[in-house]
Design an enzyme around this catalytic site. Structure first.
Site, PDB file in Angstrom:
ATOM      1  N   ASP A 177     -11.020   2.533   4.065  1.00 22.62           N
ATOM      2  CA  ASP A 177     -11.289   1.088   3.924  1.00 22.62           C
ATOM      3  C   ASP A 177     -12.794   0.823   3.798  1.00 22.62           C
ATOM      4  O   ASP A 177     -13.192  -0.288   3.431  1.00 22.62           O
ATOM      5  CB  ASP A 177     -10.796   0.355   5.184  1.00 22.62           C
ATOM      6  CG  ASP A 177      -9.561  -0.495   4.918  1.00 22.62           C
ATOM      7  OD1 ASP A 177      -9.324  -0.852   3.759  1.00 22.62           O
ATOM      8  OD2 ASP A 177      -8.862  -0.811   5.907  1.00 22.62           O
ATOM      9  N   LYS A 202       0.844  -1.202   0.000  1.00 19.89           N
ATOM     10  CA  LYS A 202       0.000   0.000   0.000  1.00 19.89           C
ATOM     11  C   LYS A 202       0.882   1.255   0.000  1.00 19.89           C
ATOM     12  O   LYS A 202       0.621   2.216  -0.730  1.00 19.89           O
ATOM     13  CB  LYS A 202      -0.925   0.004   1.235  1.00 19.89           C
ATOM     14  CG  LYS A 202      -2.073  -0.994   1.109  1.00 19.89           C
ATOM     15  CD  LYS A 202      -2.825  -1.229   2.403  1.00 19.89           C
ATOM     16  CE  LYS A 202      -3.790  -2.401   2.239  1.00 19.89           C
ATOM     17  NZ  LYS A 202      -4.474  -2.818   3.463  1.00 19.89           N
ATOM     18  N   GLN A 213      -4.832  -1.984   9.751  1.00 14.96           N
ATOM     19  CA  GLN A 213      -4.693  -3.282   9.091  1.00 14.96           C
ATOM     20  C   GLN A 213      -5.256  -4.395   9.977  1.00 14.96           C
ATOM     21  O   GLN A 213      -4.957  -4.471  11.163  1.00 14.96           O
ATOM     22  CB  GLN A 213      -3.210  -3.538   8.768  1.00 14.96           C
ATOM     23  CG  GLN A 213      -2.943  -4.769   7.937  1.00 14.96           C
ATOM     24  CD  GLN A 213      -3.509  -4.682   6.510  1.00 14.96           C
ATOM     25  OE1 GLN A 213      -3.591  -3.610   5.918  1.00 14.96           O
ATOM     26  NE2 GLN A 213      -3.896  -5.821   5.958  1.00 14.96           N
TER      27      GLN A 213
HETATM   28  N1  GUN Z   1      -6.752  -7.272   6.016  1.00 11.56           N
HETATM   29  C1  GUN Z   1      -6.977  -7.949   4.857  1.00 11.56           C
HETATM   30  N2  GUN Z   1      -7.481  -7.124   3.919  1.00 11.56           N
HETATM   31  C2  GUN Z   1      -7.577  -5.905   4.490  1.00 11.56           C
HETATM   32  C3  GUN Z   1      -8.015  -4.641   4.016  1.00 11.56           C
HETATM   33  O1  GUN Z   1      -8.451  -4.458   2.868  1.00 11.56           O
HETATM   34  N3  GUN Z   1      -7.949  -3.627   4.913  1.00 11.56           N
HETATM   35  C4  GUN Z   1      -7.495  -3.792   6.177  1.00 11.56           C
HETATM   36  N4  GUN Z   1      -7.490  -2.735   6.988  1.00 11.56           N
HETATM   37  N5  GUN Z   1      -7.093  -4.951   6.648  1.00 11.56           N
HETATM   38  C5  GUN Z   1      -7.120  -5.994   5.807  1.00 11.56           C
END
Ligand code: GUN
Length: 298
Positions: free
Chosen positions: A125, A58, A102
């Site tokens: 998100d 990211k 996350q």
């Molecule tokens: N864990 C797995 N996929 C994601 C996501 O898209 N966002 C977040 N914050 N955690 C994750």
């Protein structure tokens, strides 16, 4: 959705790069107009290798489109209270346009409590109840990146969903459930009839065999077999699993929730793993960050 000559691979890398090019151009225009570049932050608690990989990716891709990116790292022992303070800090930090926490979080932390604490204006998100509620109602707001990315892929490949039977495997708050809602929405690129299957579904194979479009987000490696799908099905594989593989230098290979080698022979379109849904998730997160910066939902 007639059966084509051979299955067409849905190239998530290609579609994601088109989305990111357009974001990059918009970010460059912002900077030309003396605006700041959008700033995405990620909070990472602990050292889960998959989470580390996602967060690093990211950050790298945010930089590629000209955005600023910050990662807030905390040890696995961090308390819920401390983490809530971090969320509060980021909610109020004017330098940060949007942030993610996350997942998964360590077991002693209540994920819902942390997500509920995120300011919906910065919820890139799309995980907060406000964002989810807006999505359910078809109102403007952040849509979580993986389901949004899948809708974008289906659109890019001109896969008409209207009146089609879409079967979603998995009811997670992050993918399966929002996916089922987006597919059934009353809009030009949706209007599907949707069945949501989960661990308690009876006769799952009977249902999956009726699917015109099968979205697989069940979290089990190579769960979907050829016997579970009909000819001409469109298959979207959200899974990402590491299977031990001594023939690979890194000691594993990546597979999805679909037994690709079997299923692709029956499919009209199918996403590979890797290179299908995965790249779209980050592209859509960056798109949400740009929207947060532009205050599109305020
Ligand atoms: N864990 C797995 N996929 C994601 C996501 O898209 N966002 C977040 N914050 N955690 C994750």
């Amino acid at each position: 959705m007639a059966k084509k000559k051979g299955p067409e691979l849905i190239d998530g890398r290609k579609v994601a790069s088109i989305v990111k090019e357009s974001i990059k151009k918009e970010v460059a225009d912002l900077i030309d107009n003396h605006d700041k570049s959008p700033h995405l932050a990620a909070v990472l608690v602990g050292t889960d290798p998959a989470s580390e990989t996602y967060v690093a990716s990211k950050e790298k891709q945010a930089h590629q489109v000209g955005m600023m990116s910050s990662v807030y790292r905390y040890p696995a022992e961090t308390s819920e209270e401390e983490l809530l303070k971090v969320v509060d800090f980021l909610n109020n930090d004017e330098e940060i346009d949007g942030f993610i926490v996350q997942l998964p979080l360590p077991a002693h932390i209540n994920e819902d409590k942390v997500i509920n604490a995120i300011d919906p204006k910065k919820d890139v998100d799309g995980f907060t109840p406000v964002s989810l509620g807006n999505m359910v109602l078809g109102k403007p707001g952040f849509v979580s990146a993986t389901p949004a990315g899948i809708m974008e892929l289906l659109k890019a490949y001109h896969i008409d969903l209207a009146g089609k039977h879409c079967v979603v495997l998995g009811r997670s708050n992050i993918v399966g459930r929002p996916m089922s809602i987006l597919l059934s929405q009353k809009n030009e690129h949706a209007n599907a009839t949707v069945t949501l299957c989960h661990s308690r579904t009876e006769n799952m194979e009977e249902i999956t065999r009726q699917a015109d479009v099968l979205i697989c987000a069940i979290g089990q490696p190579q769960f979907v077999k050829a016997s579970m799908v009909k000819d001409g099905v469109v298959v979207i594989d959200v899974g990402m699993h590491r299977l031990p593989d001594a023939t690979k230098e890194r000691g594993y290979r990546l597979v999805g929730d679909v037994d690709f080698d079997e299923v692709y022979k029956k499919a009209s379109y199918i996403t590979p793993v890797p290179g299908g849904v995965g790249p779209m998730t980050i592209a859509m997160l960056l798109k949400n960050t740009l929207m947060a910066h532009n205050k599109e939902f305020e």
